[in-house]
Scaffold this active site. Sequence first.
Site, mmCIF file in Angstrom:
data_model
loop_
_atom_site.group_PDB
_atom_site.id
_atom_site.type_symbol
_atom_site.label_atom_id
_atom_site.label_comp_id
_atom_site.label_asym_id
_atom_site.label_seq_id
_atom_site.Cartn_x
_atom_site.Cartn_y
_atom_site.Cartn_z
ATOM 1 C CE LYS A 45 -1.971 2.959 2.014
ATOM 2 N NZ LYS A 45 -1.752 4.370 1.591
ATOM 3 C CD GLU A 78 13.150 0.968 9.840
ATOM 4 O OE1 GLU A 78 13.577 1.958 10.452
ATOM 5 O OE2 GLU A 78 13.733 -0.127 9.847
ATOM 6 C CB CYS A 129 13.113 9.400 8.257
ATOM 7 S SG CYS A 129 14.112 8.224 7.325
ATOM 8 C CD GLU A 167 9.555 13.179 11.311
ATOM 9 O OE1 GLU A 167 8.404 12.724 11.448
ATOM 10 O OE2 GLU A 167 10.465 12.545 10.754
#
Length: 482
Positions: A173, A248, A282, A382
């Site tokens: 997906k 992750e 990331c 973040e």
Amino acid sequence: MMDLHHWIDGAFVPASKGGWIPVTEPATGKTFARCAAGTSSDIECAVQSARSAFPAWSQTTTAERVALLERFAALIDDHCDELAMLESQDGGKPIARAQSVEIPRVAENLRFFASALRHEHNDAFTSAPDVLHWTHRRPRGVAGCISPWNLPLYLLSWKVAPALAAGCTVVAKPSEVTPATATRFAELSGEAGFPSGVLNIVHGLGSEAGSALVQHPDVPTISFTGGTATGRDIAVSCAKQFKRTSLELGGKNPFVVFADADLDRAASEAARAAFSNTGQICLCGSRILVESSVLPQFQEKLLAATAAMRVGDPADTTTHIGSMVSEPHYLKVKHAIESAPGTVLCGGGRPSDLPDRCREGWFLEPTILTDLPESCALEREETFGPVASLRAFSDESDALRLANATPYGLAASVWTKDLDRAHRLAQRVEAGVIWINAWMVRDLRTPFGGAKQSGLGREGGIESVHFFQEPAGVTLRLGDPS
Ligand code: NAD
């Protein structure tokens, strides 16, 4: 206008409920495609197709799987320009980056896991003259692979390749924000010769298609890359069914510069670490920590390196920084900058010299802030955009304290010529990936993943293949020879 259908059982199929999600080119603000809005019934079809394909696929020989993965890699190479163009259009990333880094890495992922499979071996040993033990690894069945928008095909293939190498069939997906290259990838898998049902791609929202895949009882393995909040929900959902899960997740990575470092190199790498892919990686170093005695010189060099990065049309091969991925993400990052209680050293707004084509695009200048309180959101959460903070530290223990002062633990970059200090920090920085005098130097054999709220599990090397397999310890006692 392109229609991006699901790829199920070796063919394109529309969404069962007929829904579509518009796909916008973020550099122009124009919709150029629509992708199928998958639902639980599409996931059901894909999982059933993957289940039917599993018995035969799991029995293929190493040589057969290696040959298919290598053929697939060659097709990615052949279509590199086309895929790079789509990736750039879909996500606003510079075409040069897509062409030279991201799409070649897709082919490399496929080749790497073909090679890992070729070199795989398992332990066998005797505990008595007549007793032999060995490890038998069997593929775990249908693997669910869910990937984000920032490195769309690079990360999707980083999951799909080891799953296929392990002998699993896959339902993937991709992100609904950047679905274009996954669709072409699926089609190329058919050309490479993968049997129908071995790789299926279902598009759709995370809350519908993604969630249905995670909850499906016939998908015992979930490999997920995305945000920490999504990862937490997926972990809870998977725990209820004892699924094997790899997560992750996000990062807020420190880039630590000591006074004895090569300041020119550190400054130019700090700019690259902060702003590559518009800060939407990331691993980006969004917290730049500098020993106070060299802060003024370093700041000057960092601002010069940042000013040299050209923000512009992603389709222009000389562009270093493209657009943000979408309007909502642009607004989120812009708000984070505007509400930050600090001093803006550079950037903060929209570039003034964009070409006409990009007038309606979602562009932000690379932005560096300083004088931020340690506890503010921009220092702890973040942001995932072209924004970095600059802060002084007094000594090694202060640097370590600041480096570890967030809930995340994905990556860290440390700059020093003192080897003892480099080793000490490598042991004490709470991160899964640590670079000394480097940033983003990757080798696919090394473990990759995060500590703390940056994730669970490691990808990379043969471990990625083993994640998709169930090991069984087998013991054989020999019969009496007499
Ligand atoms: P996201 O979590 O919003 O979405 C990631 C994927 O999960 C998408 O395909 C989405 O549709 C799907 N999804 C969303 N909700 C879901 C649910 N409830 N169930 C199942 N699937 C669901 O993340 P994003 O905004 O696409 O990507 C950015 C994030 O990804 C950042 O936090 C970034 O740090 C992280 N990221 C991490 C790594 C890493 O290796 N650690 C690499 C790249 C990106």
